[in-house]
Design a protein around this motif. Structure first.
Motif, PDB file in Angstrom:
ATOM      1  N   THR A   9       0.824  -1.211   0.000  1.00  0.00           N
ATOM      2  CA  THR A   9       0.000   0.000   0.000  1.00  0.00           C
ATOM      3  C   THR A   9       0.861   1.265   0.000  1.00  0.00           C
ATOM      4  OG1 THR A   9      -1.680  -1.180   1.237  1.00  0.00           O
ATOM      5  CG2 THR A   9      -1.857   1.202   1.195  1.00  0.00           C
ATOM      6  N   VAL A  10       1.773   1.357   0.939  1.00  0.00           N
ATOM      7  CA  VAL A  10       2.581   2.557   1.126  1.00  0.00           C
ATOM      8  C   VAL A  10       3.852   2.512   0.297  1.00  0.00           C
ATOM      9  CG1 VAL A  10       3.799   3.956   2.834  1.00  0.00           C
ATOM     10  CG2 VAL A  10       1.643   2.864   3.427  1.00  0.00           C
ATOM     11  N   GLY A  11       4.469   1.347   0.237  1.00  0.00           N
ATOM     12  CA  GLY A  11       5.703   1.188  -0.506  1.00  0.00           C
ATOM     13  C   GLY A  11       6.891   0.974   0.422  1.00  0.00           C
ATOM     14  N   PHE A  12       7.994   0.569  -0.164  1.00  0.00           N
ATOM     15  CA  PHE A  12       9.207   0.340   0.608  1.00  0.00           C
ATOM     16  C   PHE A  12      10.005   1.630   0.652  1.00  0.00           C
ATOM     17  CE2 PHE A  12      13.367  -1.219   1.675  1.00  0.00           C
ATOM     18  CZ  PHE A  12      13.088  -2.253   2.559  1.00  0.00           C
ATOM     19  N   PRO A  13      10.502   2.014   1.826  1.00  0.00           N
ATOM     20  CA  PRO A  13      11.265   3.259   1.910  1.00  0.00           C
ATOM     21  C   PRO A  13      12.590   3.172   1.146  1.00  0.00           C
ATOM     22  CG  PRO A  13      11.333   2.070   3.986  1.00  0.00           C
ATOM     23  CD  PRO A  13      10.395   1.331   3.103  1.00  0.00           C
ATOM     24  N   ALA A  14      12.830   4.137   0.301  1.00  0.00           N
ATOM     25  CA  ALA A  14      14.074   4.202  -0.467  1.00  0.00           C
ATOM     26  C   ALA A  14      14.997   5.187   0.239  1.00  0.00           C
ATOM     27  CB  ALA A  14      13.794   4.635  -1.894  1.00  0.00           C
ATOM     28  N   VAL A  15      15.868   4.650   1.078  1.00  0.00           N
ATOM     29  CA  VAL A  15      16.723   5.487   1.912  1.00  0.00           C
ATOM     30  C   VAL A  15      18.158   4.957   1.937  1.00  0.00           C
ATOM     31  CG1 VAL A  15      14.840   6.187   3.439  1.00  0.00           C
ATOM     32  CG2 VAL A  15      16.174   4.165   3.983  1.00  0.00           C
ATOM     33  N   ARG A  16      19.045   5.792   2.424  1.00  0.00           N
ATOM     34  CA  ARG A  16      20.430   5.379   2.661  1.00  0.00           C
ATOM     35  C   ARG A  16      20.713   5.588   4.141  1.00  0.00           C
ATOM     36  NH1 ARG A  16      24.827   7.885   3.605  1.00  0.00           N
ATOM     37  NH2 ARG A  16      26.893   7.167   3.055  1.00  0.00           N
ATOM     38  N   VAL A  27      15.612   0.970  -5.283  1.00  0.00           N
ATOM     39  CA  VAL A  27      14.230   0.505  -5.423  1.00  0.00           C
ATOM     40  C   VAL A  27      13.415   1.440  -6.313  1.00  0.00           C
ATOM     41  CG1 VAL A  27      12.084   0.074  -4.138  1.00  0.00           C
ATOM     42  CG2 VAL A  27      14.268  -0.707  -3.229  1.00  0.00           C
ATOM     43  N   ARG A  28      13.740   2.724  -6.285  1.00  0.00           N
ATOM     44  CA  ARG A  28      12.991   3.699  -7.090  1.00  0.00           C
ATOM     45  C   ARG A  28      13.457   3.791  -8.532  1.00  0.00           C
ATOM     46  NH1 ARG A  28      10.906   8.679  -3.510  1.00  0.00           N
ATOM     47  NH2 ARG A  28      10.077   7.416  -1.839  1.00  0.00           N
ATOM     48  N   ALA A  29      14.593   3.196  -8.855  1.00  0.00           N
ATOM     49  CA  ALA A  29      15.088   3.224 -10.228  1.00  0.00           C
ATOM     50  C   ALA A  29      14.197   2.367 -11.115  1.00  0.00           C
ATOM     51  CB  ALA A  29      16.523   2.718 -10.279  1.00  0.00           C
ATOM     52  N   GLU A  30      14.128   2.714 -12.396  1.00  0.00           N
ATOM     53  CA  GLU A  30      13.272   1.959 -13.318  1.00  0.00           C
ATOM     54  C   GLU A  30      13.655   0.497 -13.392  1.00  0.00           C
ATOM     55  OE1 GLU A  30      12.223   3.257 -17.243  1.00  0.00           O
ATOM     56  OE2 GLU A  30      12.255   5.340 -16.577  1.00  0.00           O
ATOM     57  N   LYS A  54       7.267 -19.346 -12.029  1.00  0.00           N
ATOM     58  CA  LYS A  54       5.900 -18.936 -11.678  1.00  0.00           C
ATOM     59  C   LYS A  54       5.883 -18.027 -10.452  1.00  0.00           C
ATOM     60  CE  LYS A  54       3.880 -23.123 -13.518  1.00  0.00           C
ATOM     61  NZ  LYS A  54       3.156 -24.335 -13.238  1.00  0.00           N
ATOM     62  N   ASN A  55       6.885 -18.188  -9.594  1.00  0.00           N
ATOM     63  CA  ASN A  55       6.970 -17.399  -8.364  1.00  0.00           C
ATOM     64  C   ASN A  55       8.245 -16.566  -8.394  1.00  0.00           C
ATOM     65  OD1 ASN A  55       4.646 -18.553  -7.034  1.00  0.00           O
ATOM     66  ND2 ASN A  55       5.847 -20.414  -6.879  1.00  0.00           N
ATOM     67  N   PHE A  56       8.099 -15.300  -8.073  1.00  0.00           N
ATOM     68  CA  PHE A  56       9.248 -14.394  -8.112  1.00  0.00           C
ATOM     69  C   PHE A  56       9.491 -13.776  -6.747  1.00  0.00           C
ATOM     70  CE2 PHE A  56       7.557 -14.507 -12.392  1.00  0.00           C
ATOM     71  CZ  PHE A  56       8.691 -14.718 -13.145  1.00  0.00           C
ATOM     72  N   CYS A  57      10.724 -13.390  -6.507  1.00  0.00           N
ATOM     73  CA  CYS A  57      11.069 -12.640  -5.308  1.00  0.00           C
ATOM     74  C   CYS A  57      12.097 -11.590  -5.707  1.00  0.00           C
ATOM     75  CB  CYS A  57      11.591 -13.552  -4.212  1.00  0.00           C
ATOM     76  SG  CYS A  57      13.076 -14.446  -4.624  1.00  0.00           S
ATOM     77  N   PHE A  58      12.272 -10.605  -4.847  1.00  0.00           N
ATOM     78  CA  PHE A  58      13.152  -9.491  -5.130  1.00  0.00           C
ATOM     79  C   PHE A  58      14.045  -9.225  -3.930  1.00  0.00           C
ATOM     80  CE2 PHE A  58       9.269  -8.993  -7.482  1.00  0.00           C
ATOM     81  CZ  PHE A  58       9.705  -8.718  -8.761  1.00  0.00           C
ATOM     82  N   THR A  59      15.262  -8.790  -4.180  1.00  0.00           N
ATOM     83  CA  THR A  59      16.150  -8.365  -3.114  1.00  0.00           C
ATOM     84  C   THR A  59      15.995  -6.864  -2.959  1.00  0.00           C
ATOM     85  OG1 THR A  59      17.731 -10.096  -3.635  1.00  0.00           O
ATOM     86  CG2 THR A  59      18.542  -8.246  -2.365  1.00  0.00           C
ATOM     87  N   VAL A  60      15.620  -6.466  -1.781  1.00  0.00           N
ATOM     88  CA  VAL A  60      15.443  -5.042  -1.514  1.00  0.00           C
ATOM     89  C   VAL A  60      16.657  -4.494  -0.797  1.00  0.00           C
ATOM     90  CG1 VAL A  60      13.999  -3.324  -0.389  1.00  0.00           C
ATOM     91  CG2 VAL A  60      12.945  -5.295  -1.476  1.00  0.00           C
ATOM     92  N   ALA A  61      17.143  -5.216   0.193  1.00  0.00           N
ATOM     93  CA  ALA A  61      18.321  -4.784   0.939  1.00  0.00           C
ATOM     94  C   ALA A  61      19.019  -6.011   1.512  1.00  0.00           C
ATOM     95  CB  ALA A  61      17.929  -3.837   2.063  1.00  0.00           C
ATOM     96  N   THR A  62      20.331  -5.931   1.598  1.00  0.00           N
ATOM     97  CA  THR A  62      21.089  -6.984   2.248  1.00  0.00           C
ATOM     98  C   THR A  62      21.988  -6.357   3.296  1.00  0.00           C
ATOM     99  OG1 THR A  62      22.818  -6.868   0.564  1.00  0.00           O
ATOM    100  CG2 THR A  62      21.101  -8.506   0.242  1.00  0.00           C
ATOM    101  N   ARG A  63      22.328  -7.102   4.274  1.00  0.00           N
ATOM    102  CA  ARG A  63      23.177  -6.588   5.361  1.00  0.00           C
ATOM    103  C   ARG A  63      24.174  -7.646   5.704  1.00  0.00           C
ATOM    104  NH1 ARG A  63      26.336  -3.994   8.073  1.00  0.00           N
ATOM    105  NH2 ARG A  63      25.995  -3.525  10.256  1.00  0.00           N
TER     106      ARG A  63
END
Length: 63
Positions: A9-16, A27-30, A54-63
């Motif tokens: 709904t809100v989205g993932f925060p794109a921060v550093r 995350v905000r890049a095309e 059929k099922n996808f996943c995405f890496t948003v951040a790693t630590r």
């Protein structure tokens, strides 16, 4: 509100956050999110299986 619902709904925060070494501004890049085959990652499908995922996943951040 559940986390998944919030992110959809809100989205993932794109921060550093330099203090902890996390940068999610891509995350905000095309072309920022590259889809991965979730079934392959979690062992539900073999790497030599050439059928379309059929099922996808995405890496948003790693630590």
């Amino acid at each position: 509100m559940r986390l998944r619902e919030f992110l959809l709904t809100v989205g993932f925060p794109a921060v550093r956050l330099g203090v902890v070494g996390i940068d999610t501004r891509h995350v905000r890049a095309e072309d920022g999110l590259e889809p991965f085959d979730a079934d392959e990652i979690y062992g539900n499908r073999h790497r030599d299986d050439d059928s379309l995922p059929k099922n996808f996943c995405f890496t948003v951040a790693t630590r």
